[in-house]
Write a protein that holds these residues in place. Structure first.
Motif, short mmCIF file in Angstrom:
data_model
loop_
_atom_site.label_atom_id
_atom_site.label_comp_id
_atom_site.label_asym_id
_atom_site.label_seq_id
_atom_site.Cartn_x
_atom_site.Cartn_y
_atom_site.Cartn_z
N UNK A 195 -50.19 -33.26 -119.40
CA UNK A 195 -50.14 -32.32 -120.51
C UNK A 195 -49.91 -30.92 -119.94
N UNK A 213 -63.13 -26.55 -124.80
CA UNK A 213 -62.61 -26.02 -123.54
C UNK A 213 -63.22 -24.65 -123.28
N UNK A 267 -44.00 -42.63 -122.39
CA UNK A 267 -43.74 -41.43 -123.18
C UNK A 267 -43.05 -40.42 -122.28
N UNK A 297 -52.15 -32.17 -130.29
CA UNK A 297 -53.23 -31.20 -130.41
C UNK A 297 -52.97 -30.18 -131.51
N UNK A 328 -54.00 -39.19 -132.74
CA UNK A 328 -53.03 -40.15 -132.24
C UNK A 328 -52.45 -40.89 -133.44
N UNK A 380 -50.63 -43.76 -127.71
CA UNK A 380 -51.78 -43.10 -127.12
C UNK A 380 -51.58 -41.60 -126.91
N UNK A 381 -50.43 -41.09 -127.34
CA UNK A 381 -50.17 -39.67 -127.16
C UNK A 381 -51.08 -38.85 -128.06
N UNK A 382 -51.74 -37.86 -127.47
CA UNK A 382 -52.56 -36.92 -128.24
C UNK A 382 -51.70 -35.76 -128.72
N UNK A 396 -60.85 -21.28 -118.38
CA UNK A 396 -60.51 -21.73 -117.04
C UNK A 396 -60.98 -23.13 -116.69
N UNK A 397 -61.45 -23.85 -117.68
CA UNK A 397 -62.01 -25.18 -117.43
C UNK A 397 -61.18 -26.28 -118.09
N UNK A 398 -61.61 -27.50 -117.85
CA UNK A 398 -60.94 -28.66 -118.43
C UNK A 398 -61.38 -28.88 -119.88
N UNK A 399 -60.90 -29.96 -120.46
CA UNK A 399 -61.27 -30.31 -121.83
C UNK A 399 -62.41 -31.32 -121.81
N UNK A 433 -60.60 -27.74 -129.84
CA UNK A 433 -59.34 -28.35 -130.22
C UNK A 433 -59.61 -29.63 -130.99
N UNK A 441 -62.31 -31.64 -129.00
CA UNK A 441 -62.55 -31.26 -127.62
C UNK A 441 -63.04 -29.83 -127.57
N UNK A 443 -59.77 -36.61 -132.63
CA UNK A 443 -60.64 -36.19 -131.54
C UNK A 443 -60.97 -34.71 -131.67
N UNK A 487 -56.72 -42.04 -134.81
CA UNK A 487 -58.00 -41.51 -134.35
C UNK A 487 -57.92 -40.00 -134.33
N UNK A 495 -52.47 -30.34 -117.04
CA UNK A 495 -53.62 -31.23 -117.03
C UNK A 495 -53.16 -32.67 -116.91
N UNK A 502 -60.15 -40.18 -123.84
CA UNK A 502 -59.41 -39.62 -122.72
C UNK A 502 -60.35 -38.87 -121.80
#
Lengths: 111, 112
Positions: free
Chosen positions: B35, A37, B56, A101, A92, A97-99, A40-43, A88, A35, A33, A31, B90, B101
């Motif tokens: 992360x 950002x 992991x 980046x 995977x 399930x590890x992303x 100072x914020x999340x994804x 970003x 994102x 993805x 997959x 994160x 996610x």
């Protein structure tokens, strides 16, 4: 192991212009993805691309996936200031399930 | 609100101290992650837990120890903090079979 490369790293563009961010990956990815950002914020999740030829659009952003070329693109149409952020891509692999980046593209929209 | 919540949001501490960051999700997801985002904004996975089981464990110093008391919580404990540990951490969660996610708001750790 999956490696993800993004370019450009930095992008300044004028309002109203179109541009594309590129995301290349090294091996088969389950997959892909995209994102966003803000500083100072999340994804924030933008798109999930699952199969070859997948295209998704939301507002001025459109993402596509070419699994044969191992390439995903994020196209920005008629940019507006609110789109300024870091974008970003991430993939995977192998049911893991590890992303993984990419390096991110810092997009600045200037009036 | 359904979300991934982490505490604290900011953490400033001296070298050599031990600190913990907590993460909770109420989304019913079965997998949780930590992360690390460094000063150049590069994001890299540290750990992942699925239903409380470590699945992991990237190349992370063993000063970092995750703990998952249940599938809704994943905490990160860091011993003997070093300057290079300064970063934004994160927490994230996902539902394994569906993917997608949700990230927490991040914890900015500064080691002085």
């Amino acid at each position: 192991e999956l490696k993800v490369e993004q370019n450009p790293l930095f992008l300044s563009m004028q309002e109203g212009k179109n541009y594309t961010i590129y995301c290349n990956y090294s091996t088969t990815s389950d997959r892909l993805y995209w994102y966003r950002q803000d500083p100072g914020k999340s994804l924030e999740s933008l798109f999930v691309l699952l199969s070859n030829g997948a295209v998704k659009q939301e507002g001025r952003l459109m993402a596509s996936l070419d699994t044969k070329a191992r390439l995903s693109t994020l196209h920005i149409t008629a940019a507006v200031h609110d789109l300024s952020a870091t974008y970003f891509c991430a993939g995977t692999q192998g049911g893991n399930e590890k992303l993984t980046f990419g390096t991110g593209t810092r997009l600045t929209i200037i009036p | 609100d359904t979300a991934v919540s982490q505490t604290p949001k900011y953490l400033v501490t001296q070298m050599g101290n031990d600190k913990s960051i907590k993460c909770e999700q109420n989304l019913g997801h079965d997998t949780m992650y930590w992360y690390k985002q460094d000063s150049k904004k590069f994001l890299k996975i540290m750990f992942s837990y699925n239903n409380k089981e470590l699945i992991i464990n990237e190349t992370v110093p063993n000063r970092f120890s995750p703990k998952s008391p249940d599938k809704a919580h994943l905490n990160l404990h860091i011993n003997s903090l070093e300057l290079g540990d300064s970063a934004v951490y994160f927490c994230a969660s996902s539902r394994t079979t569906i993917g997608g996610y949700t990230f927490g708001s991040g914890t900015r750790l500064t080691v002085v």
